[in-house]
Design a protein around this motif. Structure first.
Motif, short mmCIF file in Angstrom:
data_model
loop_
_atom_site.label_atom_id
_atom_site.label_comp_id
_atom_site.label_asym_id
_atom_site.label_seq_id
_atom_site.Cartn_x
_atom_site.Cartn_y
_atom_site.Cartn_z
N MET A 149 0.84 -1.20 0.00
CA MET A 149 0.00 0.00 0.00
C MET A 149 0.88 1.25 0.00
SD MET A 149 -3.07 1.17 -0.04
CE MET A 149 -4.12 -0.18 0.51
N SER A 150 1.96 1.22 0.79
CA SER A 150 2.88 2.35 0.81
C SER A 150 3.48 2.58 -0.57
CB SER A 150 4.00 2.11 1.82
OG SER A 150 3.50 2.07 3.12
N PHE A 151 3.82 1.50 -1.25
CA PHE A 151 4.37 1.59 -2.60
C PHE A 151 3.41 2.34 -3.51
CE2 PHE A 151 4.22 -0.60 -6.83
CZ PHE A 151 5.37 -0.02 -7.36
N ALA A 152 2.13 1.99 -3.42
CA ALA A 152 1.13 2.66 -4.26
C ALA A 152 1.03 4.14 -3.91
CB ALA A 152 -0.23 1.98 -4.08
N LEU A 153 1.05 4.46 -2.62
CA LEU A 153 0.95 5.86 -2.21
C LEU A 153 2.18 6.66 -2.60
CD1 LEU A 153 -0.62 5.37 1.35
CD2 LEU A 153 -1.75 6.26 -0.70
N LYS A 154 3.37 6.04 -2.46
CA LYS A 154 4.60 6.76 -2.81
C LYS A 154 4.65 7.07 -4.30
CE LYS A 154 5.99 6.72 1.36
NZ LYS A 154 4.73 6.28 1.89
N LYS A 155 4.07 6.21 -5.10
CA LYS A 155 4.02 6.46 -6.54
C LYS A 155 3.26 7.76 -6.83
CE LYS A 155 4.83 3.99 -9.76
NZ LYS A 155 5.96 3.97 -10.70
N LEU A 156 2.30 8.07 -5.94
CA LEU A 156 1.51 9.29 -6.13
C LEU A 156 2.21 10.51 -5.53
CD1 LEU A 156 -2.03 7.89 -5.20
CD2 LEU A 156 -1.15 8.37 -7.50
N THR A 157 2.80 10.33 -4.35
CA THR A 157 3.36 11.48 -3.65
C THR A 157 4.83 11.75 -3.96
OG1 THR A 157 3.80 10.05 -1.74
CG2 THR A 157 1.74 11.29 -1.74
N PHE A 158 5.59 10.69 -4.27
CA PHE A 158 7.00 10.85 -4.66
C PHE A 158 7.20 10.12 -5.98
CE2 PHE A 158 7.03 11.07 -0.02
CZ PHE A 158 7.84 12.18 0.22
N PRO A 159 6.76 10.68 -7.07
CA PRO A 159 6.79 9.94 -8.33
C PRO A 159 8.19 9.52 -8.77
CG PRO A 159 6.27 12.25 -8.69
CD PRO A 159 6.21 12.04 -7.22
N LYS A 160 9.23 10.22 -8.30
CA LYS A 160 10.59 9.87 -8.73
C LYS A 160 11.30 8.99 -7.71
CE LYS A 160 11.38 13.80 -11.78
NZ LYS A 160 12.25 14.95 -12.09
N LYS A 161 10.94 9.15 -6.43
CA LYS A 161 11.51 8.29 -5.40
C LYS A 161 10.50 7.19 -5.11
CE LYS A 161 14.24 11.96 -3.27
NZ LYS A 161 14.56 12.68 -2.01
N GLN A 162 10.96 5.94 -5.14
CA GLN A 162 10.01 4.83 -5.10
C GLN A 162 10.32 3.83 -4.00
OE1 GLN A 162 9.19 2.86 -8.89
NE2 GLN A 162 10.27 4.51 -9.93
N LEU A 163 9.27 3.27 -3.44
CA LEU A 163 9.36 2.08 -2.58
C LEU A 163 8.86 0.91 -3.41
CD1 LEU A 163 9.77 0.74 0.20
CD2 LEU A 163 7.41 1.34 0.74
N VAL A 164 9.74 -0.05 -3.66
CA VAL A 164 9.43 -1.13 -4.60
C VAL A 164 9.40 -2.47 -3.88
CG1 VAL A 164 10.12 -2.29 -6.73
CG2 VAL A 164 10.59 0.15 -6.44
N PRO A 165 8.27 -3.15 -3.82
CA PRO A 165 8.24 -4.49 -3.22
C PRO A 165 8.85 -5.53 -4.15
CG PRO A 165 6.05 -3.91 -4.04
CD PRO A 165 6.94 -2.72 -4.30
N LEU A 166 9.62 -6.44 -3.58
CA LEU A 166 10.21 -7.52 -4.37
C LEU A 166 9.44 -8.81 -4.12
CD1 LEU A 166 12.60 -8.65 -6.14
CD2 LEU A 166 13.70 -9.24 -3.98
N PHE A 167 8.96 -9.42 -5.17
CA PHE A 167 8.29 -10.72 -5.06
C PHE A 167 9.18 -11.76 -5.73
CE2 PHE A 167 4.94 -7.50 -5.00
CZ PHE A 167 4.32 -7.81 -3.79
N LEU A 168 9.76 -12.62 -4.91
CA LEU A 168 10.76 -13.58 -5.38
C LEU A 168 10.18 -14.55 -6.40
CD1 LEU A 168 13.60 -14.89 -5.05
CD2 LEU A 168 12.60 -16.29 -3.24
N LEU A 169 10.94 -14.75 -7.46
CA LEU A 169 10.56 -15.73 -8.49
C LEU A 169 11.73 -16.70 -8.69
CD1 LEU A 169 8.91 -13.32 -11.09
CD2 LEU A 169 7.73 -14.93 -9.58
N PRO A 170 11.78 -17.79 -7.90
CA PRO A 170 12.88 -18.75 -8.06
C PRO A 170 12.90 -19.33 -9.47
CG PRO A 170 11.63 -19.20 -6.06
CD PRO A 170 10.84 -18.20 -6.85
N ASN A 171 14.09 -19.45 -10.02
CA ASN A 171 14.21 -20.04 -11.36
C ASN A 171 15.60 -20.61 -11.54
OD1 ASN A 171 15.99 -17.99 -12.97
ND2 ASN A 171 14.51 -16.73 -11.86
N CYS A 172 15.67 -21.50 -12.51
CA CYS A 172 16.89 -22.24 -12.78
C CYS A 172 18.05 -21.34 -13.23
CB CYS A 172 16.56 -23.21 -13.91
SG CYS A 172 17.30 -24.77 -13.72
N ARG A 173 17.73 -20.36 -14.06
CA ARG A 173 18.78 -19.50 -14.62
C ARG A 173 19.52 -18.74 -13.52
NH1 ARG A 173 15.83 -15.52 -17.08
NH2 ARG A 173 16.10 -14.37 -15.14
N ASP A 174 18.76 -18.09 -12.62
CA ASP A 174 19.39 -17.33 -11.55
C ASP A 174 20.16 -18.23 -10.59
OD1 ASP A 174 18.40 -14.99 -12.60
OD2 ASP A 174 16.75 -14.79 -11.16
#
Length: 329
Positions: free
Chosen positions: A258-283
């Motif tokens: 939710m904070s990420f969504a709000l920061k996109k509105l209030t700080f369009p250049k500074k961002q809070l970005v959630p990471l959702f892990l995607l395990p994979n063979c290549r990495d």
């Protein structure tokens, strides 16, 4: 083989911490299509594992009780399921299990071929057991969320890594230094020399005023933060960020999303970005290759036999481990 039993550790309900872990005898699993059965040599615990037990991810995880926790595993292939082409019996491998099914804290486990890679047979399984969740999290935070090129070809960035002596943090410091980065890191006083030895350019004791404020000793603004510590308010991050600075949250919660969504509105250049892990063979293969080349090291906090799983579980919940906690079989 399906009639044989194996030693496993499981729990039967949410809560209870290490005291709720039960040692049981259960049937050895049978690999389905595109799966391999491995005899475990090592497994590692991640905060995700005990957060599932606490019910933090209810009602998503676990899908049913009793539940055998842990997803990071390394061992030897004992049987291959239909359709498996990459592996044969006797291969040494490391893989990542689905948290929906779990199964890593046992003598045998089945792992999808698509999230399993070969590892050097002459190197310790413990060197690789920590890589799937923590290593890939660090890698994806750097390369995908921030856009750092780990061959060093990108533009120079200043980054901050919080809790840099922890499971994800210690990998993130090493990987970041493969890219063109200046790394500032926070950790406890006892681990400052270790984090420097992993490559950090500046290390701050998180208990000092500057550490609590996340201020770079050289006064640098951060182009990105890999946030591996507990919650910090945005007001701490924001003044330390460059104009287009990003904070990558490796353990997003509904609140942080939710904070990420709000920061996109209030700080369009500074961002809070959630990471959702995607395990994979290549990495995972990329990380295994770096370990083989001596460019990446797994710092091991402690090792426990499966018979002492409760002690390792409690150690992880305590939150002060340096590097990875490993279970050996």
């Amino acid at each position: 083989m399906e009639k044989r039993l194996m030693h496993a550790v499981q729990y039967n309900a949410y809560g209870g911490g290490s005291n709720a872990l039960k040692h049981v005898e259960v049937p050895i699993p049978i690999p389905s299509k595109d799966e391999v059965l491995i005899k475990l040599e090592a497994a590692s615990i991640n905060p995700l594992d005990w957060k599932i037990q606490k019910g933090t991810l209810w009602p998503i995880l676990p899908t049913k009780f009793p539940y055998i926790p842990c997803v990071d595993v390394a061992g030897e292939v004992m049987e291959v399921g239909k359709g498996v082409t990459k592996f044969k019996v006797g291969d040494k491998v490391v893989g990542s299990m689905s948290p929906f099914s779990g199964g890593g804290l046992a003598e045998f486990a089945v792992v999808k071929e698509s999230v399993t890679v070969s590892r050097p047979p002459k190197m310790s399984a413990s060197e690789f057991a920590g890589l799937p969740v923590a290593g890939i999290t660090a890698l994806q935070a750097l390369s995908q969320s921030i856009g750092i090129k780990l061959d060093g070809s990108g533009e120079r960035k200043n980054i901050l890594i919080t809790a840099a002596s922890g499971g994800v943090g210690h990998y993130a410091v090493q990987l970041a230094k493969l890219g063109n980065t200046h790394v500032t890191a926070t950790c406890g006083a006892r681990n400052m020399e270790l984090v420097k030895s992993l490559g950090a350019d500046e290390v701050i004791d998180y208990k000092t005023p500057d550490g609590a404020a996340l201020k770079s000793p050289s006064g640098k603004k951060y182009d990105a933060v890999i946030h591996c510590a507990n919650d910090f308010p945005w007001s701490i991050f924001e003044p330390n960020l460059s104009m287009n600075g990003k904070v990558v949250d490796i353990s997003p919660t509904p609140g942080s999303v939710m904070s990420f969504a709000l920061k996109k509105l209030t700080f369009p250049k500074k961002q809070l970005v959630p990471l959702f892990l995607l395990p994979n063979c290549r990495d995972l293969q990329y990380l295994v290759d770096l370990v083989k080349q001596g460019k990446l090291t797994t710092v091991i906090d402690s090792k426990y036999p499966i018979t002492k799983a409760e002690d390792g579980w409690a150690r992880s919940i305590d939150g002060h481990a340096t590097g990875k906690i490993i279970f050996e079989f």
